[in-house]
Design a protein around this motif. Structure first.
Motif, PDB file in Angstrom:
ATOM      1  N   LEU A   6       0.869  -1.173   0.000  1.00 55.32           N
ATOM      2  CA  LEU A   6       0.000   0.000   0.000  1.00 55.32           C
ATOM      3  C   LEU A   6       0.907   1.223   0.000  1.00 55.32           C
ATOM      4  O   LEU A   6       1.931   1.233   0.667  1.00 55.32           O
ATOM      5  N   ALA A   7       0.515   2.265  -0.716  1.00 54.19           N
ATOM      6  CA  ALA A   7       1.371   3.459  -0.784  1.00 54.19           C
ATOM      7  C   ALA A   7       0.521   4.717  -0.808  1.00 54.19           C
ATOM      8  O   ALA A   7      -0.657   4.691  -1.179  1.00 54.19           O
ATOM      9  N   ALA A   8       1.143   5.828  -0.416  1.00 56.60           N
ATOM     10  CA  ALA A   8       0.490   7.135  -0.444  1.00 56.60           C
ATOM     11  C   ALA A   8       1.503   8.181  -0.897  1.00 56.60           C
ATOM     12  O   ALA A   8       2.689   8.081  -0.574  1.00 56.60           O
ATOM     13  N   PRO A   9       1.049   9.186  -1.653  1.00 59.53           N
ATOM     14  CA  PRO A   9       1.964  10.210  -2.155  1.00 59.53           C
ATOM     15  C   PRO A   9       2.377  11.213  -1.093  1.00 59.53           C
ATOM     16  O   PRO A   9       1.642  11.471  -0.139  1.00 59.53           O
ATOM     17  N   VAL A  10       3.562  11.771  -1.271  1.00 62.30           N
ATOM     18  CA  VAL A  10       4.106  12.831  -0.404  1.00 62.30           C
ATOM     19  C   VAL A  10       4.226  14.094  -1.247  1.00 62.30           C
ATOM     20  O   VAL A  10       4.741  14.051  -2.370  1.00 62.30           O
TER      21      VAL A  10
ATOM     22  N   PRO B 261      -8.048  -1.645   6.021  1.00 60.71           N
ATOM     23  CA  PRO B 261      -8.446  -0.242   6.208  1.00 60.71           C
ATOM     24  C   PRO B 261      -7.592   0.483   7.246  1.00 60.71           C
ATOM     25  O   PRO B 261      -7.264   1.662   7.075  1.00 60.71           O
ATOM     26  N   GLU B 262      -7.220  -0.231   8.299  1.00 61.47           N
ATOM     27  CA  GLU B 262      -6.368   0.376   9.322  1.00 61.47           C
ATOM     28  C   GLU B 262      -4.974   0.654   8.775  1.00 61.47           C
ATOM     29  O   GLU B 262      -4.363   1.694   9.058  1.00 61.47           O
ATOM     30  N   LEU B 263      -4.465  -0.260   7.956  1.00 58.00           N
ATOM     31  CA  LEU B 263      -3.144  -0.069   7.361  1.00 58.00           C
ATOM     32  C   LEU B 263      -3.167   1.071   6.332  1.00 58.00           C
ATOM     33  O   LEU B 263      -2.198   1.819   6.217  1.00 58.00           O
ATOM     34  N   VAL B 264      -4.272   1.201   5.601  1.00 61.79           N
ATOM     35  CA  VAL B 264      -4.425   2.322   4.670  1.00 61.79           C
ATOM     36  C   VAL B 264      -4.380   3.637   5.441  1.00 61.79           C
ATOM     37  O   VAL B 264      -3.712   4.602   5.033  1.00 61.79           O
ATOM     38  N   ARG B 265      -5.079   3.686   6.550  1.00 61.77           N
ATOM     39  CA  ARG B 265      -5.079   4.902   7.373  1.00 61.77           C
ATOM     40  C   ARG B 265      -3.672   5.204   7.866  1.00 61.77           C
ATOM     41  O   ARG B 265      -3.229   6.363   7.848  1.00 61.77           O
ATOM     42  N   GLU B 266      -2.956   4.175   8.272  1.00 61.49           N
ATOM     43  CA  GLU B 266      -1.592   4.358   8.773  1.00 61.49           C
ATOM     44  C   GLU B 266      -0.684   4.962   7.695  1.00 61.49           C
ATOM     45  O   GLU B 266       0.068   5.911   7.964  1.00 61.49           O
ATOM     46  N   VAL B 267      -0.742   4.420   6.475  1.00 58.75           N
ATOM     47  CA  VAL B 267       0.175   4.890   5.433  1.00 58.75           C
ATOM     48  C   VAL B 267      -0.197   6.292   4.965  1.00 58.75           C
ATOM     49  O   VAL B 267       0.684   7.118   4.691  1.00 58.75           O
ATOM     50  N   ILE B 268      -1.489   6.612   4.910  1.00 59.26           N
ATOM     51  CA  ILE B 268      -1.904   7.960   4.508  1.00 59.26           C
ATOM     52  C   ILE B 268      -1.491   8.984   5.565  1.00 59.26           C
ATOM     53  O   ILE B 268      -0.975  10.071   5.237  1.00 59.26           O
ATOM     54  N   GLU B 269      -1.698   8.655   6.829  1.00 66.29           N
ATOM     55  CA  GLU B 269      -1.323   9.587   7.899  1.00 66.29           C
ATOM     56  C   GLU B 269       0.192   9.792   7.938  1.00 66.29           C
ATOM     57  O   GLU B 269       0.668  10.911   8.190  1.00 66.29           O
ATOM     58  N   ALA B 270       0.950   8.735   7.701  1.00 61.34           N
ATOM     59  CA  ALA B 270       2.409   8.871   7.677  1.00 61.34           C
ATOM     60  C   ALA B 270       2.841   9.760   6.514  1.00 61.34           C
ATOM     61  O   ALA B 270       3.724  10.623   6.663  1.00 61.34           O
ATOM     62  N   ALA B 271       2.232   9.577   5.340  1.00 55.61           N
ATOM     63  CA  ALA B 271       2.565  10.412   4.189  1.00 55.61           C
ATOM     64  C   ALA B 271       2.193  11.869   4.454  1.00 55.61           C
ATOM     65  O   ALA B 271       2.943  12.788   4.082  1.00 55.61           O
ATOM     66  N   ASP B 272       1.070  12.082   5.110  1.00 51.38           N
ATOM     67  CA  ASP B 272       0.653  13.455   5.446  1.00 51.38           C
ATOM     68  C   ASP B 272       1.649  14.109   6.405  1.00 51.38           C
ATOM     69  O   ASP B 272       1.961  15.301   6.270  1.00 51.38           O
ATOM     70  N   ALA B 273       2.148  13.333   7.368  1.00 47.92           N
ATOM     71  CA  ALA B 273       3.109  13.874   8.331  1.00 47.92           C
ATOM     72  C   ALA B 273       4.402  14.286   7.623  1.00 47.92           C
ATOM     73  O   ALA B 273       4.975  15.349   7.927  1.00 47.92           O
ATOM     74  N   ILE B 274       4.853  13.483   6.677  1.00 48.92           N
ATOM     75  CA  ILE B 274       6.066  13.819   5.920  1.00 48.92           C
ATOM     76  C   ILE B 274       5.810  15.048   5.043  1.00 48.92           C
ATOM     77  O   ILE B 274       6.662  15.946   4.936  1.00 48.92           O
ATOM     78  N   SER B 275       4.646  15.091   4.420  1.00 45.50           N
ATOM     79  CA  SER B 275       4.299  16.235   3.571  1.00 45.50           C
ATOM     80  C   SER B 275       4.300  17.542   4.386  1.00 45.50           C
ATOM     81  O   SER B 275       4.809  18.572   3.938  1.00 45.50           O
TER      82      SER B 275
END
Length: 277
Positions: free
Chosen positions: A222-226, A257-271
């Motif tokens: 699973l991945a999310a953009p920064v 769903p919990e892992l999706v939330r984790e990766v999105i929140e982590a990407a948001d924190a880096i952004s």
């Protein structure tokens, strides 16, 4: 008048010599870099003939370049086998380049915490031309053994992290960057731009990407953009692990769903650390 002509000819000769010298110097640098890349391309140790074959250089040229690089502590030769390998002398340069990269600085601790909390692997990567390059990687207790290291590259279209990076480009830009058909790494790899467009539309709509066994069987991510202060996609992060946990038909569907939330929140924190609103 004759003197002026002579002076003009002399100036032209000096320019030609300088340009030839510059061209020769540039060629030497390019050849040296090609030797270093050859030593990073496959086996850990290579013969002179192996390096020559990989670079397309002559054996004598390759031998001279390796000797020079050995004196500069960029490569080293095994005293028993006489095989060459990259030297630890390169490590300070590589470490400095990584540590000074703003995405690496912003992501390192976030990813380490993410891997610890989830037990999965956590990566951050940026786009380098037609591929992605990993800046750092952390392994959780539930992640399979990974051979991914900082500096390693991977295909953009066959990874969730790459699809997030491609989300920053238009369909026309993606087609110009990656000729069709897209390379198939497994039977599950997306190989057409039309299908890739649909997946990237989903990334833009949902804020994350899924990749299931497209690059390696048995693994998914699973991945999310920064994004940076301008709002552009400058990097992406991913969680990866067994396909049974993260794939489209994961047995652990309730956890995803919990892992999706984790990766999105982590990407948001880096952004946010990079100045994004």
């Amino acid at each position: 008048m004759l003197m002026q002509i002579v002076q003009a000819v002399c100036r032209m000769r000096r320019v030609m010599v300088t340009r030839a010298s510059d061209a020769g110097t540039n060629q030497s640098v390019e050849r040296a870099v090609s030797v270093l890349r050859a030593l990073d391309a496959g086996r850990a140790e290579l013969r002179v003939s192996d390096v020559a074959e990989l670079t397309g250089l002559g054996s004598s040229t390759t031998s001279r370049l390796l000797s020079t690089l050995e004196r500069l502590d960029m490569v080293e030769r095994d005293p028993v086998s006489n095989l060459y390998r990259l030297s630890l002398g390169i490590l300070p340069l590589a470490a400095t380049a990584a540590n000074r990269h703003p995405v690496h600085r912003a992501a390192r601790m976030v990813l380490q915490d993410l891997a610890t909390r989830t037990g999965l692997g956590a990566n951050v990567a940026v786009r380098r031309g037609t591929e992605l390059m990993f800046l750092c990687n952390f392994e959780g207790t539930r992640a399979p053994k990974s051979y991914t290291q900082a500096g390693h590259t991977a295909p953009l279209h066959a990874t969730s992290i790459g699809k997030c990076l491609l989300a920053g480009l238009s369909p026309k830009e993606r087609r110009k960057l990656l000729p069709e058909p897209l390379a198939a790494h497994t039977d599950f790899t997306t190989t057409s731009h039309d299908l890739l467009d649909a997946e990237i539309d989903t990334v833009r709509r949902t804020g994350y990407a899924i990749e299931a066994e497209e690059r390696a069987l048995g693994r998914a991510s699973l991945a999310a953009p920064v994004r940076d202060a301008s709002g552009d996609v400058v990097a992406a992060i991913s969680l990866w692990g067994p396909a049974s946990l993260l794939g489209h038909h994961a047995d652990g569907e309730g956890q995803r769903p919990e892992l999706v939330r984790e990766v999105i929140e982590a990407a948001d924190a880096i952004s946010q650390a990079l100045g994004a609103l």
